[in-house]
Write a protein that holds these residues in place. Structure first.
Motif, PDB file in Angstrom:
ATOM      1  N   GLN A 180       9.682 -25.210   6.902  1.00  0.00           N
ATOM      2  CA  GLN A 180       8.947 -26.122   7.775  1.00  0.00           C
ATOM      3  C   GLN A 180       8.021 -25.337   8.718  1.00  0.00           C
ATOM      4  OE1 GLN A 180       9.005 -29.326   7.379  1.00  0.00           O
ATOM      5  NE2 GLN A 180       7.478 -29.564   9.005  1.00  0.00           N
ATOM      6  N   ARG A 181       8.577 -24.261   9.269  1.00  0.00           N
ATOM      7  CA  ARG A 181       7.826 -23.471  10.238  1.00  0.00           C
ATOM      8  C   ARG A 181       6.621 -22.801   9.580  1.00  0.00           C
ATOM      9  NH1 ARG A 181       7.703 -24.734  15.386  1.00  0.00           N
ATOM     10  NH2 ARG A 181       8.178 -23.025  16.808  1.00  0.00           N
ATOM     11  N   ARG A 183       5.049 -23.780   7.027  1.00  0.00           N
ATOM     12  CA  ARG A 183       4.061 -24.811   6.743  1.00  0.00           C
ATOM     13  C   ARG A 183       3.236 -25.123   7.996  1.00  0.00           C
ATOM     14  NH1 ARG A 183       3.696 -28.121   2.377  1.00  0.00           N
ATOM     15  NH2 ARG A 183       5.527 -27.187   1.449  1.00  0.00           N
ATOM     16  N   GLU A 184       3.942 -25.231   9.135  1.00  0.00           N
ATOM     17  CA  GLU A 184       3.237 -25.513  10.386  1.00  0.00           C
ATOM     18  C   GLU A 184       2.225 -24.411  10.708  1.00  0.00           C
ATOM     19  OE1 GLU A 184       6.759 -27.989  12.691  1.00  0.00           O
ATOM     20  OE2 GLU A 184       6.349 -25.910  13.228  1.00  0.00           O
ATOM     21  N   ARG A 187      -0.736 -24.627   8.358  1.00  0.00           N
ATOM     22  CA  ARG A 187      -1.615 -25.761   8.661  1.00  0.00           C
ATOM     23  C   ARG A 187      -2.522 -25.434   9.838  1.00  0.00           C
ATOM     24  NH1 ARG A 187       0.959 -31.336   9.422  1.00  0.00           N
ATOM     25  NH2 ARG A 187      -1.187 -31.960   9.146  1.00  0.00           N
ATOM     26  N   LEU A 188      -1.945 -24.773  10.846  1.00  0.00           N
ATOM     27  CA  LEU A 188      -2.780 -24.418  12.000  1.00  0.00           C
ATOM     28  C   LEU A 188      -3.854 -23.412  11.602  1.00  0.00           C
ATOM     29  CD1 LEU A 188      -0.090 -24.325  14.804  1.00  0.00           C
ATOM     30  CD2 LEU A 188      -2.028 -25.872  14.628  1.00  0.00           C
ATOM     31  N   LEU A 202       2.548 -23.271  19.044  1.00  0.00           N
ATOM     32  CA  LEU A 202       3.921 -23.484  18.597  1.00  0.00           C
ATOM     33  C   LEU A 202       4.950 -22.883  19.564  1.00  0.00           C
ATOM     34  CD1 LEU A 202       3.507 -22.731  14.781  1.00  0.00           C
ATOM     35  CD2 LEU A 202       3.585 -24.949  15.884  1.00  0.00           C
TER      36      LEU A 202
END
Lengths: 238, 466
Positions: A180-181, A183-184, A187-188, A202
């Motif tokens: 998940q991290r 991916r975050e 995305r940024l 984050l």
């Protein structure tokens, strides 16, 4: 403009990341430029020559392999399209003899097949040739220090490749999916955030961002996900 | 010249899209008929010199597809053309093969008649591949051997049942026909042009070597020998069945001798004409490619260079021109083929327009894609407005646009590193942000959030349900 260039330089080691400061403190990083266009090599050398030491040049795969093995630079700036089998061939041959050699891929082609191909062969980052001189110096430093360099476009490709059709029955789940991290973070980066901005967004340190990006790079290189290759060839950008 | 050409092209794209469905039904009855239906359309298409921007989907032509093919790619191609599952087509052919070998013959005919799928890449990538600038190792094509075996078993089983129930061909003819079919298939596999191209590559591009080196590669040779052997066996069986077994050796020897003599006499001539033909064909392809390239360079790069020279004293205009030309050329050389009504096409267009109008580079990154609907169009318009705002007010030297499409939602982020503003202080009457972004998204059931602070850039986030 100034703000833009200083922002990606958010590295944990020095207080104020300035393109010039590594010059003063330590030996400049050694770089070999591999590109079949002499004009481009000259241009790059003029742009980055003050911040890094260009120790060699090559215009085709065979010459590149020889020069890189002989000079063992910190970073090789490698064109994706190259006479004699492309950048992929150079990375493969050099890594046979010297697996620690670091490559930063540089290309005008945004074809997913080529970008993913050169990363999977072992390049530690990918930037387009339209990158500015200071950004390129920054990317070189990052690669030399063992981090990965993801442009927004590469981050987009990776998200695309790992998204959607995740096959739950795949053998190595850790390698075949992004956390998940991660991916975050990706995305940024795809949204145009520099590492420093990602960290602030984050609430994590820049070092952690770099760890996440390196881990994504590792997955990209090690995962033998059938879909990954398929994705890149299917997409083909043509 | 190009202008007249294209004006001629436009009206010429008459409705050649004659219902592929109908085409498909005919194929269901007897696969061989597909070829008959196709030929008039093919000639219609030939009239159009360059079907360039036409959507590949509305071309009602079946092709052989190399990707995922087991034999010649006929089944895969037909399945794609008809929209049926590949396995269904394969089973149909195997089943048909048991009726007097119709399936086998139809497959062979289609193999010869269907054009191999043209996998034409962007010219930049093609030329880079040709010049050996790119990595050549392609993922190997995977054949599902289990499935293949199952199909063969099914075919043999069906054949056996047919023969046993007496519905099939008389057993006197069965084995000769079977042998002859298999042999002919093996030999005729040589006619597959796709294979020939590969052989030529194997011969290192030396055309005169190809027939010896590549053609004589042992798999091809074995195939020809086994194929001829099978056909010979078929003749042998027929002759044996005529009860003239005692004459067999002499007949065989005579036939062989005659064939060998004929081959020796004809071989040089065949070879020469073949290589001449190949050369002429390659020459024409090269000339066409060169003409296309020249026309394109003239229309784009040369014009831009002329304009740049005229505006040399305006660095902003020069940069804008260079940027637009770069985008256009990059797209032509390496670019995505954008299908008309997708989010990606719409966003790419919007970004390009803003870039041209305002002279600020817009970097678009997309993950996933979807077709446009009313609400997606609203999203694109809102995104465009946000890009225009960023270009007009922020003073940033670059705008990043990121769009992500997943199963339920579409998200678009428009970000700049410009001077930013205090969101709360924006007066309600500022039409741009309020009216064309936030309200427009709300009307279509989406949301828009603007995040900005002085000196910290601006990011607009748009979200809408698919």
């Amino acid at each position: 403009m100034n703000e833009t260039t200083s922002q990606p330089g958010g590295l944990g080691t020095t207080g104020q990341p300035d393109a010039q400061s590594p010059d003063v403190q330590r030996k400049p990083y050694s770089v070999v430029i591999v590109d079949d266009h002499a004009m481009f090599r000259t241009g790059v050398k003029a742009e980055i020559g003050r911040s890094v030491a260009v120790v060699g040049e090559a215009a085709d795969a065979d010459r590149a392999i020889a020069v890189v093995l002989q000079t063992q630079p910190d970073v090789v700036l490698l064109d994706v399209h190259l006479p004699g089998g492309g950048g992929v061939e150079v990375i493969r041959k050099v890594h046979e003899k010297n697996p620690d050699q670091k490559f930063l891929a540089l290309s005008v082609s945004d074809a997913a097949e080529d970008v993913i191909g050169v990363i999977r062969a072992g390049a530690r980052g990918y930037v387009t040739k339209s990158i500015s001189g200071s950004e390129l110096v920054d990317a070189i430093r990052r690669v030399a220090e063992g981090d990965a360099v993801f442009s927004p476009r590469l981050a987009g490709f990776v998200l695309d490749a790992f998204s959607g059709s995740i096959d739950l029955a795949t053998v190595d789940e850790d390698l075949d999916r992004l956390s998940q991290r991660e991916r975050e973070v990706l995305r940024l980066i795809a949204r145009g955030y520099a590492y420093k901005e990602v960290a602030r967004e984050l609430f994590i340190s820049i070092k952690t961002v770099e760890t996440h990006v390196s881990s994504v790079l590792r997955k990209l290189q090690l995962s033998n996900r059938h879909q990954l290759t398929r994705w890149a060839t299917d997409r083909r950008l043509v | 010249m190009t202008a007249t050409d294209s004006s001629h092209l436009e009206p010429d794209t008459h409705p050649s899209a004659a219902a592929p469905r109908q085409n498909g039904e005919a194929t269901g009855d007897g696969p061989a008929s597909t070829a008959d239906i196709k030929s008039p359309q093919q000639t219609a298409n030939d009239g159009v010199a360059d079907p360039g921007p036409a959507d590949p989907d509305d071309k009602p032509r079946a092709t052989r597809v190399a990707e995922g093919a087991w034999l010649g790619g006929v089944c895969t191609g037909l399945a794609r053309h008809l929209g049926w599952p590949v396995m269904a087509v394969r089973i149909a052919f195997v089943a048909l093969a048991t009726f007097q070998f119709i399936g086998v013959i139809a497959y062979g005919a289609l193999w010869l008649l269907l054009q191999p799928e043209s996998t034409v890449k962007a010219p930049g990538l093609e030329s880079a591949s040709r010049a050996g600038l790119r990595d050549k190792s392609r993922p190997k094509r995977r054949i599902d051997w289990g499935m293949l075996l199952a199909l063969i078993a099914l075919g043999v089983g069906l054949l056996w049942i047919m023969q046993n129930t007496g519905l099939g061909i008389s057993s006197k003819l069965f084995w000769p026909v079977a042998f002859a079919c298999a042999g002919a298939a093996l030999v005729w596999r040589q006619a597959d042009s796709e294979q020939q191209k590969r052989w030529r590559d194997e011969a290192g591009g030396k055309a005169w070597l190809a027939p010896f080196v590549a053609r004589g590669g042992w798999p091809a040779l074995v195939r020809v020998i086994v194929g001829l052997g099978l056909v010979g066996a078929a003749f042998g069986i027929v002759i044996a069945q005529q009860g003239q077994i005692s004459h067999l050796p002499e007949v065989m020897a005579m036939t062989m001798l005659a064939l060998a003599g004929l081959a020796i006499v004809l071989a040089p001539w065949l070879h020469r004409s073949r290589s001449a033909l190949n050369q002429a064909r390659a020459e024409k392809v090269r000339a066409d490619a060169r003409a296309d390239m020249a026309a394109h360079l003239h229309d784009s790069v040369l014009q831009t260079l002329a304009m740049i020279q005229r505006q040399a004293d305006d660095p902003r205009a020069v940069q804008q021109l260079a940027r637009r030309q770069e985008r256009e050329l990059r797209n032509w050389l390496y670019g995505d083929e954008l299908h008309e009504a997708t989010l990606k096409a719409a966003l790419t267009l919007a970004a390009a327009e803003v870039e041209d109008e305002r002279g600020v580079p817009v970097e678009l990154v997309m993950v996933g894609d979807c077709d446009t609907t009313d609400s997606i169009q609203a999203l694109v318009r809102a995104a465009r407005e946000a890009m225009v705002n960023a270009a007009k007010h922020s003073g940033a030297d670059k705008i990043d646009v990121y769009a992500e499409v997943d199963e339920e939602t579409v998200e678009v982020f428009i970000r700049d590193r410009g001077k930013g503003f205090d969101v709360d202080s924006v007066a309600d009457d500022r039409m741009g942000v309020k009216g064309s972004i936030i309200d427009r998204m709300a009307r279509h059931g989406g949301t828009a959030t603007v995040r900005s602070a002085p000196d910290d850039g601006t990011e607009v986030r748009l979200e809408i349900k698919r």
